[in-house]
Write a protein that holds these residues in place. Structure first.
Motif, PDB file in Angstrom:
ATOM      1  N   VAL A  26     -11.887 -48.188  12.817  1.00 32.45           N
ATOM      2  CA  VAL A  26     -13.286 -48.579  13.001  1.00 32.45           C
ATOM      3  C   VAL A  26     -13.537 -49.061  14.425  1.00 32.45           C
ATOM      4  CG1 VAL A  26     -13.514 -49.203  10.569  1.00 32.45           C
ATOM      5  CG2 VAL A  26     -13.059 -50.991  12.252  1.00 32.45           C
ATOM      6  N   GLU A  27     -14.804 -49.037  14.806  1.00 35.38           N
ATOM      7  CA  GLU A  27     -15.200 -49.630  16.080  1.00 35.38           C
ATOM      8  C   GLU A  27     -16.508 -50.368  15.887  1.00 35.38           C
ATOM      9  OE1 GLU A  27     -16.948 -47.121  19.298  1.00 35.38           O
ATOM     10  OE2 GLU A  27     -16.361 -45.465  17.994  1.00 35.38           O
ATOM     11  N   THR A  28     -16.763 -51.312  16.762  1.00 34.89           N
ATOM     12  CA  THR A  28     -18.005 -52.076  16.729  1.00 34.89           C
ATOM     13  C   THR A  28     -18.922 -51.559  17.827  1.00 34.89           C
ATOM     14  OG1 THR A  28     -16.800 -54.021  15.956  1.00 34.89           O
ATOM     15  CG2 THR A  28     -18.985 -54.399  16.849  1.00 34.89           C
ATOM     16  N   LYS A  29     -20.190 -51.345  17.465  1.00 34.65           N
ATOM     17  CA  LYS A  29     -21.185 -50.890  18.431  1.00 34.65           C
ATOM     18  C   LYS A  29     -22.396 -51.811  18.368  1.00 34.65           C
ATOM     19  CE  LYS A  29     -20.293 -45.940  18.631  1.00 34.65           C
ATOM     20  NZ  LYS A  29     -20.827 -44.607  18.366  1.00 34.65           N
ATOM     21  N   THR A  30     -22.969 -52.053  19.529  1.00 37.60           N
ATOM     22  CA  THR A  30     -24.206 -52.810  19.604  1.00 37.60           C
ATOM     23  C   THR A  30     -25.334 -51.838  19.925  1.00 37.60           C
ATOM     24  OG1 THR A  30     -23.015 -54.771  20.339  1.00 37.60           O
ATOM     25  CG2 THR A  30     -25.390 -54.725  20.737  1.00 37.60           C
ATOM     26  N   ILE A  31     -26.376 -51.897  19.126  1.00 36.37           N
ATOM     27  CA  ILE A  31     -27.533 -51.028  19.286  1.00 36.37           C
ATOM     28  C   ILE A  31     -28.729 -51.920  19.618  1.00 36.37           C
ATOM     29  CG2 ILE A  31     -28.993 -49.257  18.213  1.00 36.37           C
ATOM     30  CD1 ILE A  31     -26.046 -48.420  18.344  1.00 36.37           C
ATOM     31  N   PHE A  49     -21.712 -50.348   8.818  1.00 38.95           N
ATOM     32  CA  PHE A  49     -21.822 -51.673   8.213  1.00 38.95           C
ATOM     33  C   PHE A  49     -22.574 -52.560   9.194  1.00 38.95           C
ATOM     34  CE2 PHE A  49     -20.333 -56.037   7.756  1.00 38.95           C
ATOM     35  CZ  PHE A  49     -20.602 -56.253   6.413  1.00 38.95           C
ATOM     36  N   VAL A  50     -23.611 -53.237   8.723  1.00 38.02           N
ATOM     37  CA  VAL A  50     -24.424 -54.083   9.587  1.00 38.02           C
ATOM     38  C   VAL A  50     -23.804 -55.485   9.654  1.00 38.02           C
ATOM     39  CG1 VAL A  50     -26.722 -55.006  10.049  1.00 38.02           C
ATOM     40  CG2 VAL A  50     -26.493 -52.778   8.917  1.00 38.02           C
ATOM     41  N   GLU A  97     -33.994 -54.656  15.292  1.00 35.41           N
ATOM     42  CA  GLU A  97     -33.560 -55.820  16.066  1.00 35.41           C
ATOM     43  C   GLU A  97     -32.304 -55.398  16.812  1.00 35.41           C
ATOM     44  OE1 GLU A  97     -34.714 -59.078  12.561  1.00 35.41           O
ATOM     45  OE2 GLU A  97     -32.616 -58.683  13.008  1.00 35.41           O
ATOM     46  N   ASP A  98     -31.900 -56.173  17.786  1.00 36.58           N
ATOM     47  CA  ASP A  98     -30.584 -55.928  18.359  1.00 36.58           C
ATOM     48  C   ASP A  98     -29.594 -56.012  17.200  1.00 36.58           C
ATOM     49  OD1 ASP A  98     -31.682 -55.718  20.877  1.00 36.58           O
ATOM     50  OD2 ASP A  98     -31.121 -57.750  21.483  1.00 36.58           O
ATOM     51  N   THR A  99     -28.773 -54.989  17.067  1.00 38.35           N
ATOM     52  CA  THR A  99     -27.946 -54.843  15.870  1.00 38.35           C
ATOM     53  C   THR A  99     -26.503 -54.560  16.244  1.00 38.35           C
ATOM     54  OG1 THR A  99     -29.848 -54.009  14.621  1.00 38.35           O
ATOM     55  CG2 THR A  99     -27.667 -53.497  13.739  1.00 38.35           C
ATOM     56  N   GLU A 100     -25.596 -55.242  15.563  1.00 39.17           N
ATOM     57  CA  GLU A 100     -24.172 -54.954  15.732  1.00 39.17           C
ATOM     58  C   GLU A 100     -23.676 -54.259  14.469  1.00 39.17           C
ATOM     59  OE1 GLU A 100     -21.033 -57.688  17.524  1.00 39.17           O
ATOM     60  OE2 GLU A 100     -20.512 -57.682  15.373  1.00 39.17           O
ATOM     61  N   LEU A 101     -23.084 -53.085  14.671  1.00 40.52           N
ATOM     62  CA  LEU A 101     -22.599 -52.273  13.567  1.00 40.52           C
ATOM     63  C   LEU A 101     -21.090 -52.103  13.640  1.00 40.52           C
ATOM     64  CD1 LEU A 101     -25.179 -49.339  13.812  1.00 40.52           C
ATOM     65  CD2 LEU A 101     -25.214 -51.192  12.140  1.00 40.52           C
ATOM     66  N   VAL A 102     -20.465 -52.054  12.488  1.00 44.23           N
ATOM     67  CA  VAL A 102     -19.096 -51.560  12.387  1.00 44.23           C
ATOM     68  C   VAL A 102     -19.245 -50.097  11.994  1.00 44.23           C
ATOM     69  CG1 VAL A 102     -16.894 -51.699  11.162  1.00 44.23           C
ATOM     70  CG2 VAL A 102     -18.171 -53.794  11.693  1.00 44.23           C
ATOM     71  N   VAL A 103     -18.674 -49.219  12.804  1.00 45.34           N
ATOM     72  CA  VAL A 103     -18.795 -47.777  12.575  1.00 45.34           C
ATOM     73  C   VAL A 103     -17.463 -47.266  12.042  1.00 45.34           C
ATOM     74  CG1 VAL A 103     -19.338 -45.554  13.617  1.00 45.34           C
ATOM     75  CG2 VAL A 103     -20.473 -47.634  14.450  1.00 45.34           C
ATOM     76  N   VAL A 104     -17.534 -46.633  10.878  1.00 50.90           N
ATOM     77  CA  VAL A 104     -16.343 -46.108  10.213  1.00 50.90           C
ATOM     78  C   VAL A 104     -16.425 -44.588  10.252  1.00 50.90           C
ATOM     79  CG1 VAL A 104     -14.987 -46.112   8.078  1.00 50.90           C
ATOM     80  CG2 VAL A 104     -16.443 -48.091   8.631  1.00 50.90           C
ATOM     81  N   PRO A 105     -15.579 -43.925  11.032  1.00 50.78           N
ATOM     82  CA  PRO A 105     -15.620 -42.461  11.068  1.00 50.78           C
ATOM     83  C   PRO A 105     -15.212 -41.897   9.700  1.00 50.78           C
ATOM     84  CG  PRO A 105     -13.762 -43.276  12.342  1.00 50.78           C
ATOM     85  CD  PRO A 105     -14.536 -44.474  11.877  1.00 50.78           C
ATOM     86  N   PHE A 106     -16.046 -41.009   9.188  1.00 50.55           N
ATOM     87  CA  PHE A 106     -15.905 -40.557   7.809  1.00 50.55           C
ATOM     88  C   PHE A 106     -14.575 -39.869   7.528  1.00 50.55           C
ATOM     89  CE2 PHE A 106     -16.810 -37.653   4.243  1.00 50.55           C
ATOM     90  CZ  PHE A 106     -17.168 -38.593   3.295  1.00 50.55           C
ATOM     91  N   TYR A 107     -14.127 -38.969   8.379  1.00 51.52           N
ATOM     92  CA  TYR A 107     -12.931 -38.183   8.058  1.00 51.52           C
ATOM     93  C   TYR A 107     -11.642 -39.008   8.118  1.00 51.52           C
ATOM     94  CZ  TYR A 107     -16.426 -34.673   7.899  1.00 51.52           C
ATOM     95  OH  TYR A 107     -17.571 -33.991   7.569  1.00 51.52           O
ATOM     96  N   PRO A 108     -11.445 -39.864   9.117  1.00 49.42           N
ATOM     97  CA  PRO A 108     -10.274 -40.753   9.040  1.00 49.42           C
ATOM     98  C   PRO A 108     -10.352 -41.696   7.831  1.00 49.42           C
ATOM     99  CG  PRO A 108     -11.044 -40.622  11.295  1.00 49.42           C
ATOM    100  CD  PRO A 108     -12.073 -39.932  10.443  1.00 49.42           C
ATOM    101  N   PHE A 109     -11.570 -42.137   7.488  1.00 51.63           N
ATOM    102  CA  PHE A 109     -11.743 -42.991   6.318  1.00 51.63           C
ATOM    103  C   PHE A 109     -11.364 -42.233   5.051  1.00 51.63           C
ATOM    104  CE2 PHE A 109     -14.456 -44.576   2.834  1.00 51.63           C
ATOM    105  CZ  PHE A 109     -13.961 -45.871   2.742  1.00 51.63           C
TER     106      PHE A 109
END
Length: 187
Positions: A26-31, A49-50, A97-109
């Motif tokens: 996973v990685e964390t991204k800020t949008i 994930f928010v 709003e400014d949002t921090e997400l945990v991004v889970v790539p589907f295929y490795p998951f």
């Protein structure tokens, strides 16, 4: 990442090895507020994930915007149709709003799900909950009038009513802003 792991653990207990392997992919991204998380006409290949913030999932039809859902802190979302059928998404997700997400790539998951029964169990339960939520949303749109839909929203999501604008709320309820103003004035 603690809230992300806690969210998953509520649906399926994870041992330390599973947690470690999951956190490796996973990685964390800020949008930033107003920016797109993902857009239509591309495949959605992630689970999101928010951690903090608020996003809306919507689609456009004949120049109108229809909001399917809002996702706030400690919720997970994806475009299930796109990720499972490998077709382009019809939806757009935009940060309200400014949002921090945990991004889970589907295929490795997916590979981890094959390796660890606990993750497979989590994903099955996540899909079931997402399906039940969508069925409830469809039922509400088909069976309830606008006033009742507004009352349900305020009752079920009081913590985000003040965080979204009237245009977005009316887009979610499937009514015009003028109709929403009338309904709110009756309160």
């Amino acid at each position: 990442m603690e809230s992300f792991i806690s969210f998953i653990s509520q649906l399926s207990a994870l041992d330390e090895k599973v947690k470690e392997e999951l956190l490796e992919i996973v990685e964390t991204k800020t949008i930033a507020k107003g920016r797109t998380v993902f857009s239509p006409n591309r495949r959605c290949q992630e689970l999101f994930f928010v951690n903090s913030g608020l996003v809306k999932m919507l689609f456009h039809s004949d120049g109108d915007q229809f909001i399917m859902r809002f996702f706030e802190e400690n919720t997970m979302f994806t475009d299930l149709e796109s990720s499972n059928t490998k077709r382009h998404s019809k939806y757009e997700v935009i940060a309200l709003e400014d949002t921090e997400l945990v991004v889970v790539p589907f295929y490795p998951f997916e590979k981890l799900c094959l390796k660890h029964h606990a993750l497979e169990t989590f994903y099955r339960k996540f899909l079931t909950i997402a399906n039940l939520n969508m069925m409830a949303r469809i039922k509400e749109m088909l069976e309830e009038d606008a006033k009742k839909r507004y009352e349900n929203f305020v009752l079920n999501y009081p913590h985000i009513v003040q965080r979204i604008n009237l245009g977005d709320l009316s887009g979610y309820l499937g009514i015009t802003q003028v109709s929403l103003s009338r309904i709110r004035a009756q309160k």
